[in-house]
Write a protein that holds these residues in place. Structure first.
Motif, mmCIF file in Angstrom:
data_model
loop_
_atom_site.group_PDB
_atom_site.id
_atom_site.type_symbol
_atom_site.label_atom_id
_atom_site.label_comp_id
_atom_site.label_asym_id
_atom_site.label_seq_id
_atom_site.Cartn_x
_atom_site.Cartn_y
_atom_site.Cartn_z
ATOM 1 N N ARG A 1 3.483 2.354 -12.007
ATOM 2 C CA ARG A 1 3.565 2.836 -10.638
ATOM 3 C C ARG A 1 3.641 1.645 -9.695
ATOM 4 N NH1 ARG A 1 -0.594 8.036 -10.484
ATOM 5 N NH2 ARG A 1 1.016 9.597 -10.860
ATOM 6 N N PRO A 2 4.774 0.923 -9.683
ATOM 7 C CA PRO A 2 4.868 -0.287 -8.873
ATOM 8 C C PRO A 2 4.676 -0.045 -7.385
ATOM 9 C CG PRO A 2 7.033 0.361 -9.721
ATOM 10 C CD PRO A 2 6.013 1.190 -10.441
ATOM 11 N N GLY A 3 4.939 1.174 -6.928
ATOM 12 C CA GLY A 3 4.712 1.479 -5.524
ATOM 13 C C GLY A 3 3.261 1.340 -5.126
ATOM 14 N N ALA A 4 2.364 1.390 -6.103
ATOM 15 C CA ALA A 4 0.936 1.277 -5.813
ATOM 16 C C ALA A 4 0.556 -0.120 -5.352
ATOM 17 C CB ALA A 4 0.116 1.668 -7.037
ATOM 18 N N VAL A 5 1.412 -1.118 -5.602
ATOM 19 C CA VAL A 5 1.119 -2.472 -5.130
ATOM 20 C C VAL A 5 0.951 -2.462 -3.615
ATOM 21 C CG1 VAL A 5 2.025 -4.805 -4.873
ATOM 22 C CG2 VAL A 5 2.235 -3.623 -7.061
ATOM 23 N N GLY A 6 1.853 -1.768 -2.922
ATOM 24 C CA GLY A 6 1.744 -1.671 -1.468
ATOM 25 C C GLY A 6 0.451 -1.005 -1.031
ATOM 26 N N LEU A 7 0.009 -0.022 -1.792
ATOM 27 C CA LEU A 7 -1.260 0.639 -1.482
ATOM 28 C C LEU A 7 -2.418 -0.341 -1.546
ATOM 29 C CD1 LEU A 7 -1.028 3.973 -3.510
ATOM 30 C CD2 LEU A 7 -0.983 3.733 -1.031
ATOM 31 N N LEU A 8 -2.439 -1.140 -2.609
ATOM 32 C CA LEU A 8 -3.545 -2.075 -2.798
ATOM 33 C C LEU A 8 -3.539 -3.161 -1.732
ATOM 34 C CD1 LEU A 8 -3.505 -2.481 -6.683
ATOM 35 C CD2 LEU A 8 -4.955 -1.019 -5.300
ATOM 36 N N LEU A 9 -2.373 -3.467 -1.193
ATOM 37 C CA LEU A 9 -2.287 -4.485 -0.151
ATOM 38 C C LEU A 9 -2.648 -3.926 1.219
ATOM 39 C CD1 LEU A 9 1.029 -6.267 -1.197
ATOM 40 C CD2 LEU A 9 -1.299 -7.115 -1.501
ATOM 41 N N ALA A 10 -2.424 -2.628 1.426
ATOM 42 C CA ALA A 10 -2.582 -2.050 2.760
ATOM 43 C C ALA A 10 -3.869 -1.263 2.940
ATOM 44 C CB ALA A 10 -1.389 -1.130 3.062
ATOM 45 N N THR A 11 -4.610 -1.042 1.878
ATOM 46 C CA THR A 11 -5.784 -0.175 1.929
ATOM 47 C C THR A 11 -7.042 -0.961 1.587
ATOM 48 O OG1 THR A 11 -4.373 1.631 1.160
ATOM 49 C CG2 THR A 11 -6.742 2.003 1.088
ATOM 50 N N PRO A 12 -8.120 -0.788 2.342
ATOM 51 C CA PRO A 12 -9.374 -1.474 1.998
ATOM 52 C C PRO A 12 -9.817 -1.125 0.578
ATOM 53 C CG PRO A 12 -9.526 -0.495 4.186
ATOM 54 C CD PRO A 12 -8.253 0.017 3.576
ATOM 55 N N LEU A 13 -10.114 -2.141 -0.205
ATOM 56 C CA LEU A 13 -10.525 -1.910 -1.599
ATOM 57 C C LEU A 13 -12.039 -1.788 -1.649
ATOM 58 C CD1 LEU A 13 -8.123 -4.451 -3.359
ATOM 59 C CD2 LEU A 13 -7.783 -2.021 -2.911
ATOM 60 N N ASP A 14 -12.529 -0.694 -1.075
ATOM 61 C CA ASP A 14 -13.976 -0.525 -0.969
ATOM 62 C C ASP A 14 -14.492 0.728 -1.670
ATOM 63 O OD1 ASP A 14 -12.864 1.311 0.744
ATOM 64 O OD2 ASP A 14 -13.850 0.587 2.558
ATOM 65 N N GLY A 15 -13.637 1.395 -2.445
ATOM 66 C CA GLY A 15 -14.082 2.562 -3.207
ATOM 67 C C GLY A 15 -14.798 2.142 -4.478
ATOM 68 N N PRO A 16 -15.442 3.084 -5.154
ATOM 69 C CA PRO A 16 -16.214 2.755 -6.362
ATOM 70 C C PRO A 16 -15.387 2.081 -7.449
ATOM 71 C CG PRO A 16 -16.735 4.971 -5.612
ATOM 72 C CD PRO A 16 -15.575 4.510 -4.786
ATOM 73 N N ASN A 17 -14.185 2.554 -7.703
ATOM 74 C CA ASN A 17 -13.383 1.954 -8.769
ATOM 75 C C ASN A 17 -12.909 0.552 -8.399
ATOM 76 O OD1 ASN A 17 -13.598 4.197 -10.482
ATOM 77 N ND2 ASN A 17 -11.859 5.207 -9.517
ATOM 78 N N ALA A 18 -12.546 0.367 -7.130
ATOM 79 C CA ALA A 18 -12.135 -0.962 -6.674
ATOM 80 C C ALA A 18 -13.298 -1.938 -6.752
ATOM 81 C CB ALA A 18 -11.605 -0.876 -5.244
#
Length: 240
Positions: A114-131
């Motif tokens: 899911r290469p589109g998810a790269v943009g998600l990881l760059l644009a979204t705070p990585l503060d959820g439990p899994n992150a």
């Protein structure tokens, strides 16, 4: 309080639809209203699941990172330790390195799908439990290898950058090779070699490198190992 509308979909179904929209139309197309349209729901019904776009994107990030087997990285590190007889700081560094490599390669494998998810990881705070679980594993591994907290944080950031950058560049190469269509309202730019650089010097090393058609997975692994060679070398002397 009056009960809200009855929920008829699971979060997983909604997030799968969101990823379908992401891969088909790009990051900007992902919204609560857009996903509602794909699923045949009203925006009001979607808001009972995700009250805004930020919450939707956070859910997508968590779904992606939830597929990463962080415990498997610990098991791989333990197995590598059992396979050798070394003890002491060297053994700790070797276990830490195995854990980091396993996590990085696991994350790359997920993002390649899911290469589109790269943009998600760059644009979204990585503060959820899994992150945060992923960060905790990486930070712990670098700390076990002898880095102080500041160094461990920098090293964790460097590994994330390597993974996201490699996936993004590889996905772009695949898209170019596939001849992705250019939208009708955008005029395709001519190749630079057809305009400004006809009289420029040739680039034999670059041309030869392109002809090698390097395997993306092997290239990623090589880069990760060289990155770790530097990050894990004499950590005590690298404090600044």
């Amino acid at each position: 309080m009056r009960p809200g509308p009855r929920r008829s979909l699971t979060h997983a179904e909604i997030l799968d639809a969101a990823f379908g929209l992401l891969e088909a139309k790009g990051f900007e197309a992902v919204s609560v209203r857009g996903v509602a349209g794909v699923l045949g729901l009203t925006p009001t019904a979607m808001y009972t699941y995700y009250p805004n776009k930020g919450a939707l994107l956070a859910g997508m990030v968590e779904q992606v990172l939830g597929r990463l087997d962080t415990r498997g990285a610990d098991a791989a590190a333990a197995a590598s330790s059992n396979a050798g007889d070394a003890a002491g700081p060297g053994a700790s560094a070797a276990r830490a390195r195995t854990r980091i490599v396993t996590l990085a390669e696991g994350l790359r494998s997920i993002l390649v799908e899911r290469p589109g998810a790269v943009g998600l990881l760059l644009a979204t705070p990585l503060d959820g439990p899994n992150a945060r679980r992923l960060d905790e594993r990486l930070l712990g591994a670098f700390t076990d290898a002898g880095l102080d907290p500041v160094q461990a944080g920098r090293a964790t950031h460097a590994v994330r950058v390597h993974v996201l950058g490699a996936v993004a560049f590889d996905a772009a190469e695949v898209e170019r090779a596939a001849g992705a269509p250019v939208p009708a309202d955008i005029e395709a730019a001519p190749a630079a070699s057809a305009t400004l650089w006809d009289d420029a010097e040739t680039f034999p090393l670059g041309d030869r490198s392109r002809e090698l058609a390097d395997d993306p997975a092997a290239r990623f692994a090589w880069g990760l190992e060289r990155l770790l060679d530097g990050l894990l070398a004499h950590p005590a002397s690298a404090r600044s």
